[in-house]
Design an enzyme around this catalytic site. Structure first.
Site, short mmCIF file in Angstrom:
data_model
loop_
_atom_site.label_atom_id
_atom_site.label_comp_id
_atom_site.label_asym_id
_atom_site.label_seq_id
_atom_site.Cartn_x
_atom_site.Cartn_y
_atom_site.Cartn_z
N ARG A 135 0.84 -1.19 0.00
CA ARG A 135 0.00 0.00 0.00
C ARG A 135 0.88 1.25 0.00
NH1 ARG A 135 -1.79 0.73 4.36
NH2 ARG A 135 -1.25 -1.12 5.55
N TYR B 141 -1.57 -3.22 -7.02
CA TYR B 141 -1.29 -4.13 -5.90
C TYR B 141 -2.32 -4.03 -4.78
CZ TYR B 141 1.81 -7.20 -3.27
OH TYR B 141 2.36 -8.30 -2.63
N LYS C 278 -9.57 -2.09 1.52
CA LYS C 278 -9.26 -0.97 2.42
C LYS C 278 -10.07 0.28 2.05
CE LYS C 278 -6.20 -3.51 4.39
NZ LYS C 278 -6.45 -4.09 5.71
N HIS D 179 -10.79 -2.51 11.38
CA HIS D 179 -9.70 -3.35 10.87
C HIS D 179 -9.51 -4.51 11.85
CE1 HIS D 179 -5.21 -3.35 9.39
NE2 HIS D 179 -5.94 -4.17 8.69
N SER E 71 -1.51 -3.91 10.28
CA SER E 71 -1.18 -4.80 9.17
C SER E 71 0.05 -5.64 9.50
CB SER E 71 -0.85 -3.96 7.93
OG SER E 71 -1.90 -3.05 7.70
N CYS F 57 0.55 -8.00 11.68
CA CYS F 57 0.84 -8.20 13.11
C CYS F 57 0.13 -9.44 13.64
CB CYS F 57 0.43 -7.00 13.92
SG CYS F 57 1.53 -5.61 13.72
N ASP G 4 -9.48 -9.84 8.61
CA ASP G 4 -8.96 -8.48 8.39
C ASP G 4 -9.96 -7.36 8.68
OD1 ASP G 4 -6.73 -6.89 7.56
OD2 ASP G 4 -7.76 -6.47 5.67
N ARG H 290 2.18 -12.08 -0.98
CA ARG H 290 0.84 -12.41 -0.48
C ARG H 290 0.26 -13.65 -1.13
NH1 ARG H 290 -1.71 -8.60 3.29
NH2 ARG H 290 -0.29 -6.84 3.36
C1 OXD Z 1 -3.13 -4.62 5.22
C2 OXD Z 1 -3.77 -5.77 4.56
O1 OXD Z 1 -2.15 -4.08 4.67
O2 OXD Z 1 -4.68 -6.35 5.16
O3 OXD Z 1 -3.58 -4.27 6.33
O4 OXD Z 1 -3.42 -6.09 3.42
MN MN Z 2 -5.29 -5.33 6.96
#
Ligand code: OXD
Ligand code: MN
Length: 651
Positions: A74, A216, A225, A245, A267, A269, A292, A404
């Protein structure tokens, strides 16, 4: 320009027609969402060199993509919230005037789809027909986006049928920003190569999303998001619900009592790991609803009910292993798209910390050869014969750190199917939430688990969340701790101070505030001064979840401290704590420290929380449109908790 297809929904018709005229694609395809169509697009991408088909015996329906080097995560610096007034975007967002931004972006979009196909993707965020679900139309020139959206959201005819009846939707436009001249050959990953040519733009007041230049993840899969967090958080504030989130999980105790838990971690974590965890505690069962995003709405009984608006997992690959998350590995056995991982000679994939030996040689995320290290079977380097130290010194990884997998949720062996379909007790209400967790990667100070003393205290905890920055974002601050309130820092669709107030309002407007979930702050990442992890994490986190359930049921006392209610070490179950490997076992030596207030550390913590609040308040102080001295600032109730914790720590 292609001929605009006919749509029954007049707003869809106008949206597609408008962008057809601006972007001038070669043709337009309306995505129907069938399996055949999905496979045909993947195969077309294989032919064009944009996908690699993996060995279909090992990984049926799976493909690998490699992105351009500028397009790996991102881009927060190029993410904009365009509200009419700057103060409405708040102190944490990049604000631009909506009219000026549309003008600037329209120049970029002009002719940007030349030589390309424009796909129209009708998609649902949530189970189609569920009262919490919202709908969208993404117009894109990226087939990669189409097949990823097919996995991450519910797409196609069923959604269009819903929209045909006049249903409302969030219009989204996306282009990779790489028009093709007549006869020009396409590249493997088209995008705008310069970061400044990428735009991830939300217009919360128009409810529109405009994205340009990146293909991406969260930059391009606009349901995720941009819609489910940024646009939805604004809708939620206006309508009295919450877009967060957060993962959602269902936990069942040995006595067969069910609990539903959401958790907001930044993100990369460990949301996916916790959402699919195999509990170490005997008799406990954990099932996944989402990893997520959670949308939570108050029910008539005062409880908060949640759905997962997504349909798949866009998980971080490195670190996902048989040990850390076997259910995630099983989720990507089939019908999965991998991006920026290593290709093995037998048509399979590999990444760092996958828990299996690297192939002797492979192809890295940049498409270059890579080789197994001579002294470590689980590392790869860019040249044959390298040691892991040499590879580390080079800063080389064979799979990108933010590589990913895009895997369908239905592949998850522990999916709570009813909860995932938005159902509870047969009704489409979403699941009632018992506990909300906040957390982050914090090597010091923050205890293993801390229970909020009240809803307001819980909101304070969330507002003060912080974490080390991870590779999920392109940043020069990776590894540094940054404040990430409610793990939403990159995802607020409006002013963070108003967002805090909205959380407080959820209690004030609740028909029964006693039914709201209890709030906790967890930290699996404490380290000793020597850098050793103090808590094993993963399946051992079930010990913390059990303590939380015990607290919800009033079965155990807690230690009421200045910072919140901490467990007594004796109440953290150590059943089945007999792994031979000390890294995978709770070290009792550390347990007491993990549930003790580090007073000096907390005094510093409180000072930095106060500093972050002051920073947020500056925006309103400088804005001449804000006349009320208390408005658009951190709510007084949160300042009150800050003062109270400060006073109690000083005692
Ligand atoms: C993030 C994702 O970056 O879920 O939080 O991809
Ligand atoms: Mn996320």
């Amino acid at each position: 320009m292609a001929k605009t297809p006919k749509f029954k929904n007049t707003k869809v018709q106008a949206w597609v027609d408008q962008w057809n005229k601006i972007c001038t694609p070669e043709k337009i395809v309306v995505v129907t969402g069938t399996k055949e169509e999905h496979t045909a697009i993947c195969e077309m991408m294989v032919k064009k060199g944009q996908f690699i088909k993996l060995d279909q015996k090992k990984r049926p329906g799976c493909y690998l993509a490699r992105s351009h080097e500028s397009d790996v995560a991102r881009v927060e610096g190029r993410t904009f919230i365009c509200s009419k007034n700057e103060i409405d975007a708040g102190p944490t967002n990049h604000w631009r005037d909506p009219v000026a931004m549309k003008k600037e972006m329209l120049r970029k979009y002009k002719g940007c789809m030349a030589g390309r196909t424009m796909y129209v993707i009708p998609f649902a965020m949530g189970p189609i027909g569920n009262p919490i679900t919202q709908y969208g139309i993404e117009v894109t020139d990226s087939p990669y986006v189409v097949v990823n959206m097919n996995i991450m959201t519910r797409t196609g005819d069923a959604v269009m049928k819903h929209l045909d009846k006049g249903g409302d939707f969030v219009p989204c436009i996306h282009s990779v920003g790489a028009p093709l001249k007549k006869g020009q050959k396409d590249v493997a990953w088209p995008c705008a190569k310069k970061i400044d040519d990428k735009y991830i733009t939300q217009f919360p007041e128009d409810g529109e999303i405009w994205s340009f230049g990146s293909g991406y993840g969260g930059n391009a899969l606009l349901g995720k998001k941009c819609f489910a967090l940024r646009i939805a958080s604004k809708l939620a504030k206006d309508q009295g619900w919450m877009a967060e989130h957060m993962l959602i999980l269902t936990l069942t105790s040995p006595e067969k009592k069910q609990y539903h838990v959401t958790a907001a971690f930044p993100s990369a974590c460990g949301k996916t790991n916790l959402a699919m965890m195999l509990p170490k505690l005997p008799g406990w069962k954990l099932e996944t609803i989402g990893d997520d995003i959670a949308w939570l709405k108050p029910g008539a009984d005062g409880r908060l009910y949640a759905i997962n608006p997504e349909n798949g997992f866009f998980g971080v690959a490195p670190g996902t292993s048989q040990f850390s998350n076997p259910n995630a590995l099983l989720s990507c056995r089939k019908n999965t798209i991998f991006t920026n991982v290593v290709l093995t000679p037998d048509g399979d994939i590999w990444w760092e910390d996958m828990g299996i030996d690297a192939p002797e040689e492979g192809v890295d995320w940049k498409g270059n050869p890579c080789y197994r290290c001579v002294d470590d079977k689980r590392r790869m380097g860019p040249k044959p014969g390298m040691t892991k130290k040499e590879v580390k010194e080079l800063g080389y990884v064979a799979a990108h750190k933010n590589s990913r997998f895009t895997a369908p949720a239905v592949n998850c062996p522990v999916l709570d199917k009813a909860g995932f379909n938005g159902k509870f007790n047969g009704k489409p209400t979403g699941v009632p939430i018992d506990a909300i967790l906040f957390g982050g990667r914090r090597p010091s100070t923050i205890p293993l688990v801390n229970e909020a003393k009240s809803w307001t205290h819980g909101v304070f905890m969330g507002s003060a969340a912080g974490s080390e920055v991870t590779a999920a974002v392109i940043s020069d601050q990776i590894g540094q701790v940054r404040r990430d309130p409610m793990a939403m820092l990159p995802f607020f669709g409006y002013n963070v101070c108003d967002y805090f107030q909205h959380w407080l309002e959820m209690e004030r407007t609740s028909v029964d505030p006693t039914k709201l979930p209890k709030i906790y702050f967890v930290n699996w990442f404490r380290k000793t001064a020597a850098g050793e992890f103090m808590w094993p994490g993963f399946g051992d986190n079930s010990r913390v979840l059990k303590w939380i359930c015990d607290r919800i049921d009033g079965k155990v006392e807690a230690n009421a401290t200045a910072i919140g209610n901490l467990p007594y070490a004796k109440d953290i179950s150590l059943e089945n704590n007999d792994s031979e490997d000390p890294n995978f076992r709770v070290n009792e030596k550390f347990l007491q420290e993990l549930v003790t207030v580090d007073v000096e550390g907390w005094k510093k913590e409180i000072a930095t929380i106060g500093a972050s609040y002051d920073e947020y308040d500056k925006k309103a102080s400088k804005d001449t449109t804000v006349v009320n001295p208390a408005a658009r600032r951190v709510p007084a109730a949160l300042r009150g908790i800050l003062a109270q914790v400060t006073a109690e720590l000083g005692k």
